[in-house]
Design a protein around this motif. Structure first.
Motif, PDB file in Angstrom:
ATOM      1  N   GLY A  81       0.791  -1.237   0.000  1.00 32.00           N
ATOM      2  CA  GLY A  81       0.000   0.000   0.000  1.00 32.00           C
ATOM      3  C   GLY A  81       0.815   1.275   0.000  1.00 32.00           C
ATOM      4  O   GLY A  81       0.509   2.223   0.720  1.00 32.00           O
ATOM      5  N   ILE A  82       1.856   1.319  -0.822  1.00 29.93           N
ATOM      6  CA  ILE A  82       2.727   2.503  -0.809  1.00 29.93           C
ATOM      7  C   ILE A  82       2.053   3.666  -1.536  1.00 29.93           C
ATOM      8  O   ILE A  82       1.535   3.525  -2.636  1.00 29.93           O
ATOM      9  CB  ILE A  82       4.062   2.196  -1.510  1.00 29.93           C
ATOM     10  CG1 ILE A  82       4.866   1.152  -0.735  1.00 29.93           C
ATOM     11  CG2 ILE A  82       4.879   3.463  -1.702  1.00 29.93           C
ATOM     12  CD1 ILE A  82       5.509   1.652   0.517  1.00 29.93           C
ATOM     13  N   GLU A  83       2.065   4.843  -0.876  1.00 29.98           N
ATOM     14  CA  GLU A  83       1.602   6.077  -1.502  1.00 29.98           C
ATOM     15  C   GLU A  83       2.707   7.114  -1.367  1.00 29.98           C
ATOM     16  O   GLU A  83       3.401   7.151  -0.345  1.00 29.98           O
ATOM     17  CB  GLU A  83       0.360   6.624  -0.784  1.00 29.98           C
ATOM     18  CG  GLU A  83      -0.710   5.587  -0.585  1.00 29.98           C
ATOM     19  CD  GLU A  83      -2.026   6.005  -1.215  1.00 29.98           C
ATOM     20  OE1 GLU A  83      -2.133   7.191  -1.589  1.00 29.98           O
ATOM     21  OE2 GLU A  83      -2.914   5.154  -1.349  1.00 29.98           O
ATOM     22  N   LYS A  84       2.847   7.930  -2.411  1.00 28.25           N
ATOM     23  CA  LYS A  84       3.890   8.968  -2.331  1.00 28.25           C
ATOM     24  C   LYS A  84       3.505  10.122  -3.247  1.00 28.25           C
ATOM     25  O   LYS A  84       3.063   9.904  -4.385  1.00 28.25           O
ATOM     26  CB  LYS A  84       5.233   8.379  -2.787  1.00 28.25           C
ATOM     27  CG  LYS A  84       6.355   9.378  -2.935  1.00 28.25           C
ATOM     28  CD  LYS A  84       6.986   9.700  -1.598  1.00 28.25           C
ATOM     29  CE  LYS A  84       8.111  10.707  -1.728  1.00 28.25           C
ATOM     30  NZ  LYS A  84       8.589  11.140  -0.406  1.00 28.25           N
ATOM     31  N   SER A  85       3.635  11.331  -2.736  1.00 29.90           N
ATOM     32  CA  SER A  85       3.403  12.505  -3.571  1.00 29.90           C
ATOM     33  C   SER A  85       4.632  13.409  -3.487  1.00 29.90           C
ATOM     34  O   SER A  85       5.285  13.485  -2.452  1.00 29.90           O
ATOM     35  CB  SER A  85       2.191  13.297  -3.080  1.00 29.90           C
ATOM     36  OG  SER A  85       1.071  12.473  -3.058  1.00 29.90           O
ATOM     37  N   PHE A  86       4.933  14.078  -4.589  1.00 32.05           N
ATOM     38  CA  PHE A  86       5.912  15.165  -4.540  1.00 32.05           C
ATOM     39  C   PHE A  86       5.113  16.446  -4.631  1.00 32.05           C
ATOM     40  O   PHE A  86       4.561  16.766  -5.678  1.00 32.05           O
ATOM     41  CB  PHE A  86       6.900  15.073  -5.699  1.00 32.05           C
ATOM     42  CG  PHE A  86       7.878  13.941  -5.544  1.00 32.05           C
ATOM     43  CD1 PHE A  86       8.540  13.746  -4.344  1.00 32.05           C
ATOM     44  CD2 PHE A  86       8.147  13.083  -6.594  1.00 32.05           C
ATOM     45  CE1 PHE A  86       9.442  12.710  -4.186  1.00 32.05           C
ATOM     46  CE2 PHE A  86       9.048  12.050  -6.446  1.00 32.05           C
ATOM     47  CZ  PHE A  86       9.698  11.856  -5.243  1.00 32.05           C
ATOM     48  N   GLY A  87       5.018  17.151  -3.524  1.00 29.27           N
ATOM     49  CA  GLY A  87       4.152  18.313  -3.477  1.00 29.27           C
ATOM     50  C   GLY A  87       2.722  17.861  -3.681  1.00 29.27           C
ATOM     51  O   GLY A  87       2.248  16.959  -2.995  1.00 29.27           O
ATOM     52  N   ALA A  88       2.047  18.459  -4.658  1.00 28.21           N
ATOM     53  CA  ALA A  88       0.649  18.091  -4.890  1.00 28.21           C
ATOM     54  C   ALA A  88       0.540  16.961  -5.908  1.00 28.21           C
ATOM     55  O   ALA A  88      -0.546  16.473  -6.170  1.00 28.21           O
ATOM     56  CB  ALA A  88      -0.125  19.313  -5.365  1.00 28.21           C
ATOM     57  N   ALA A 101       8.182   6.825   2.047  1.00 28.61           N
ATOM     58  CA  ALA A 101       6.818   6.794   1.527  1.00 28.61           C
ATOM     59  C   ALA A 101       5.929   7.651   2.415  1.00 28.61           C
ATOM     60  O   ALA A 101       6.212   7.840   3.600  1.00 28.61           O
ATOM     61  CB  ALA A 101       6.303   5.363   1.494  1.00 28.61           C
ATOM     62  N   ASP A 102       4.843   8.191   1.825  1.00 24.02           N
ATOM     63  CA  ASP A 102       3.883   8.931   2.640  1.00 24.02           C
ATOM     64  C   ASP A 102       3.026   7.961   3.452  1.00 24.02           C
ATOM     65  O   ASP A 102       2.651   8.239   4.573  1.00 24.02           O
ATOM     66  CB  ASP A 102       2.959   9.773   1.751  1.00 24.02           C
ATOM     67  CG  ASP A 102       3.744  10.808   0.960  1.00 24.02           C
ATOM     68  OD1 ASP A 102       4.866  11.135   1.388  1.00 24.02           O
ATOM     69  OD2 ASP A 102       3.248  11.266  -0.082  1.00 24.02           O
ATOM     70  N   ARG A 103       2.710   6.828   2.838  1.00 20.37           N
ATOM     71  CA  ARG A 103       1.891   5.835   3.511  1.00 20.37           C
ATOM     72  C   ARG A 103       2.340   4.471   3.001  1.00 20.37           C
ATOM     73  O   ARG A 103       2.949   4.356   1.946  1.00 20.37           O
ATOM     74  CB  ARG A 103       0.413   6.066   3.171  1.00 20.37           C
ATOM     75  CG  ARG A 103      -0.535   5.661   4.276  1.00 20.37           C
ATOM     76  CD  ARG A 103      -1.918   6.284   4.086  1.00 20.37           C
ATOM     77  NE  ARG A 103      -1.870   7.738   4.125  1.00 20.37           N
ATOM     78  CZ  ARG A 103      -2.273   8.530   3.124  1.00 20.37           C
ATOM     79  NH1 ARG A 103      -2.748   8.015   2.028  1.00 20.37           N
ATOM     80  NH2 ARG A 103      -2.204   9.831   3.249  1.00 20.37           N
TER      81      ARG A 103
END
Lengths: 393, 295, 276
Positions: A8-15, A55-57
């Protein structure tokens, strides 16, 4: 031997989201290739596994243990970079030895000249030199150990990067487009070498590439990514034969799959002015089969060429022919395929076909891949079309 | 989190930059602001108090004879040294680049004045140009020319200092041109030869000069900047004389500020000098931009 | 073929003549530094003295003024300046090139501004503050204003930007701590840039006259250029043999270093073109 779970990896760079709920699982010694166009997030995913990005999540687990809080050093992973990232001021031997020096020697033993004082350090340095020699031997680098990266060819640098990654027998191998800076011949050769090496060492491996041929030929399973999502994971054959989406179908396979415009109709699919009866495993469009524009994919080997007047034939014009020796490829223009069609043909026919000629082409129903308006695959068994030019829409 | 360059570790970054930033604020930014402020006062070191006089110091500059002379001399010096040292540098670079032998020797010979301590060489020049004993005049004597007091005569002192400046700077410009020449791809000359331009001057005008153009502009600005900073030869040999014929801007600032301690006045002069540097720097930045786009 | 040969010969002849003119002051400087006093005043142009007195002028020059002391001052001042410049500039440049932090643009703006401002602009306030604080006439006064070099920061930043991030990532994966990354990767990679900058800095500060002239009063603190000034204006003013010997002594260290490492020197000094 290690298992790797990406959960369940989530990742954002900025928006900008780059990874959206990515999950993958690798068994002991498995070779998984992550393939996708540039910008799909595959390199970021690899860096998250390595611990170079956070990772963000979601979570990365080695042998079931989460390693998200560990720095790269604590994960015991090795990575080969696209640019190779060799230390330009160190010799080949020093480059390969660095991971061992950092792991096996303590701060004091690493001091220059300490080996003169300590017998233990001398022994450890000897062991390292031995391991380096072994790795160098495996990759035919023995003659180059005293050179610096600047004095090596691209292929040699690539092998040094490999040697540096495998010398310490890491739990996981991560390779980020390792062949993209090599010329075509060297790429094919190195492809085989890496695949063999991986099988010999049995190290669990994640291989990131934008080149689907590399992924297909090297990996035991491949994961196809678009825009931060994994569209499909499977063996090369599964991904080729039953792609989960039009994007996957178009990305995997050379030459590209031919995409034909079609329409859902009662009892089947309208394609080239004929109704092809189709039995859907799950009814498309959430139940009722209404009229909807869909697309049909045909692999190059899924076409049969013949007389334009023959049964079930669609009329097509030959735009050009590639003669490849053992076989040929016919590039065709036909109404149903706005971007053209490619058919694999035998070498004899390839020698005879002329550009501008009109031929008949018929897709083999067993090879038809149906994709709904959202691009997802429609699971269907398609039969032979009705012979008449009935029910033109 | 895990080690990632650039990831939210502001305190580490500030720790790394703190000493340098502190130094720049203390020794560059602060003093520059101080000069600007002091240029608005009539402060003289040792005076009981200083008053705010607005732009009076600047208003007085056009009527200040010494300033006018210094500015004119600096501009004349720059107007001689810049074109001559740039063209000489270009010529030397072209000659050295194509020399059949001894390239390293010639390059070093022309560069030697750049490395040598200017003040020491100024003293040497002063002796070489000595009106009675200097070898330069002895040499002229053998040609039947009467001895000249190059540095002691108001009419010749500035051109003589400029000549020394050219000797000092031509090698520097040459090296910049050599770098520019090196960056011209060999294939272009071969292409030009195939296209029919194979004589030396045809090659120069079709390939070398157009490709060296941006470098040329760049070197001109650098040379101007360097010539405006002329100080050593004046301070060592002429002290602005005779009769202020070699008074230049930096020497005036030095004298007003550190000889007569007229801080307000010297600060205004400094601001004029800084303005000149800023204008040239802006030109230079424009040129650097152009140079990048050119490639 | 013969035309090519003639062109080459002409080229060499022009170069030779130009080189002779450029080198003439050096030749004469050395020539007069070994001539006895009476030969200097005879008005003859021989390069070699008719009666060689050895290096008498050099001995006398060293007697008149402690030139070796000036050279030593030059070494101390240049070394101290260079040490602090690199110590302050390298970490700052690294942060500017590789780290993202609030205020980075502002700091880089300060660096660019400082790049434009030479010591001649900031001299008056620094002098006044040093004077008030009683810091004038000291090594500190010679060194301190130059310790934060915008030029060094700018150069190193450009250089660090060319080091790929992957190199540092690779080191992390290879098990290096942040400290060993600095020690094993960054420092060795900085060496070429630091060498070029070191040459630029040493040549600039060894030869600088403006600032030492302002802050130094005591003869024992003279830097090499100040030493030349003192030598010329003092009792040696018209003893040209000794004066030339003194000039040789002051110029020799840098010239010798230049001749030993020409490529590096030219590389380092032409860096100054960025600065003007």
């Amino acid at each position: 031997m290690t298992t790797l779970d990406i959960v369940g990896i989530e990742k954002s760079f900025g928006a900008t989201p780059v990874l959206r709920d990515v999950s993958l699982a690798l068994g002991h010694g498995e070779f998984l290739a992550i393939v996708g166009p540039s910008g799909c997030g595959k390199s970021t995913l690899l860096r998250i596994v390595a611990g170079l990005e956070a990772a963000d999540r979601g979570s990365v687990r080695l042998d079931g243990q989460p390693v998200d809080a560990l720095p790269p050093k604590g994960r015991d992973v090795a990575m080969v970079f696209q640019s190779y990232a060799l230390y330009p001021h160190m010799t080949v031997a020093q480059n390969i030895a660095l991971p061992l020096v950092m792991r096996d020697l303590d701060r004091r033993q690493r001091l220059p000249g300490w080996r003169l004082v300590s017998a233990a350090t001398r022994a450890a340095r000897r062991r390292i030199a031995g391991t380096v020699a072994e790795a160098a031997d495996m990759l035919q680098l023995s003659a180059l150990l005293d050179r610096r990266p600047g004095q090596l060819s691209g292929g040699q640098r690539q092998r040094v990067a490999l040697a540096r990654a495998l010398v310490r027998r890491p739990r996981i191998f991560l390779l980020d487009e390792p062949l993209s800076n090599l010329d075509a011949t060297l790429r094919t050769q190195t492809r085989n070498e890496i695949a063999q090496l991986q099988r010999r060492l049995g190290v669990t491996t994640v291989y990131v590439t934008h080149d689907q041929v590399e992924a297909m030929t090297m990996a035991t399973r491949i994961a196809v990514m678009f825009e931060g999502r994994v569209h499909q994971v499977g063996t090369p054959e599964e991904v080729y034969r039953s792609p989960a989406s039009l994007a996957v179908a178009e990305f995997v396979g050379t030459p590209r799959i031919t995409v034909l415009d079609a329409r859902l109709a009662p009892g089947g699919v309208m394609l080239g002015g004929r109704l092809w009866p189709a039995a859907f495993a799950a009814p498309p469009g959430g139940g009722a089969i209404g009229p909807a524009d869909i697309r049909v994919g045909v692999r190059p080997e899924g076409f049969v060429l013949g007389d334009p007047a023959g049964p079930g034939m669609l009329a097509a014009r030959v735009s050009h022919v590639e003669y490849l020796g053992s076989e040929g490829l016919a590039h065709l223009l036909l109404d149903a395929a706005p971007r053209g069609a490619v058919a694999r043909i035998d070498a004899g026919l390839a020698g005879r076909l002329r550009p501008g000629e009109t031929v008949g082409v018929r897709p083999d129903p067993a090879g038809l891949l149906l994709f709904g308006p959202d691009g997802r695959r429609l699971d269907a068994r398609v039969g032979q079309p009705s012979s008449a030019m009935a029910e033109a829409s | 989190m895990t080690g990632k360059p650039g990831g939210g570790r502001g305190w580490l970054a500030w720790l790394l930059i703190a000493p340098a930033v502190l130094g720049l604020v203390l020794f560059v930014l602060g003093p520059t602001i101080a000069v600007a402020v002091m240029s608005l006062t009539d402060w003289q070191l040792g005076a009981a108090e200083a008053a705010f006089v607005g732009l009076d110091n600047y208003a007085a500059l056009p009527g200040d004879r010494v300033f006018r002379i210094a500015l004119a001399n600096t501009l004349v010096y720059g107007a001689i040294v810049t074109p001559v040292s740039v063209l000489l540098g270009l010529g030397l670079a072209l000659l050295v680049e194509g020399a059949p032998a001894g390239r390293t020797f010639f390059r070093s010979a022309f560069f030697l004045p750049v490395v040598s301590t200017t003040v020491a060489m100024a003293v040497v020049w002063e002796f070489l140009l000595h009106p009675s004993m200097g070898p330069a005049n002895l040499l002229l004597g053998t040609l039947g020319i009467a001895p000249q007091n190059f540095l002691g005569h108001a009419g010749t002192v500035l051109p003589t200092l400029a000549a020394i400046g050219i000797w000092e700077n031509a090698g520097f410009n040459m090296v910049l041109f050599l770098a520019g020449l090196k960056s011209i791809p060999r294939e272009l000359y071969q292409a030009a030869a195939v296209d029919g331009a194979d004589r030396p001057w045809e090659r120069f005008w079709t390939v070398t000069f157009p490709l060296l153009g941006p470098t040329l502009l760049f070197v001109v600005v650098i040379a101007l900047l360097r010539s405006f900073k002329v100080f050593e030869t004046v301070a060592a040999i002429t002290q602005g004389g005779p009769r202020r014929a070699s008074e230049v801007l930096l020497y005036t600032i030095y004298q007003e500020g550190f000889g007569f301690f007229r801080i307000g006045h010297a600060s205004a002069l400094t601001m004029v000098f800084l303005a000149g540097l800023l204008v040239l720097a802006l030109v230079q930045i424009r040129l650097l931009d152009r140079r990048v786009h050119y490639r | 073929m013969s035309r090519g040969w003639a062109a080459a010969a002409l080229r060499l002849a022009v170069l030779g003549l130009a080189a002779a003119i450029f080198l003439l002051p050096f030749v004469w400087m050395v020539s007069f530094s070994i001539k006895p006093a009476d030969e200097i005043f005879t008005g003859r142009l021989d390069l070699l003295p008719s009666s060689f007195e050895g290096f008498l002028n050099y001995a006398r020059a060293l007697e008149l003024r402690p030139l070796h002391r000036y050279l030593l001052n030059g070494v101390v001042v240049c070394a101290a300046i260079l040490f602090f410049q690199i110590l302050f500039a390298a970490p700052c440049a690294y942060a500017l090139a590789k780290l993202r932090f609030r205020g980075r643009e502002l700091v880089f703006g300060l660096v660019l501004f400082a790049l434009l401002v030479p010591i001649q602009v900031t001299a008056i306030p620094i002098f006044l503050v040093f004077s008030t604080a009683g810091l004038l006439d000291s090594y500190f006064a010679l060194v301190a204003p130059f310790t934060a070099s915008a030029f060094a920061i700018f150069l190193f930043r450009q250089f660090y930007r060319t080091i790929p991030d992957d190199l540092i990532h690779a080191a992390r994966i290879d098990g290096c701590s942040e400290l060993s990354i600095v020690w094993r990767i960054i420092v060795p990679l900085t060496l070429p840039a630091a060498t070029a900058f070191a040459i630029f800095s040493v040549v600039a500060h060894w030869n600088d006259l403006f600032w030492p002239l302002i802050v130094i009063r005591s003869p024992e603190l003279n830097t090499p250029p100040l030493g030349v000034m003192a030598f010329r204006s003092g009792e040696a003013g018209d003893r040209y043999g000794e004066l030339m010997a003194g000039a040789v002594i002051i110029t020799a260290p840098l010239v010798a270093a230049f001749l030993l490492a020409q490529r590096k020197f030219i590389e380092g000094i032409s860096l100054g073109a960025v600065k003007g």
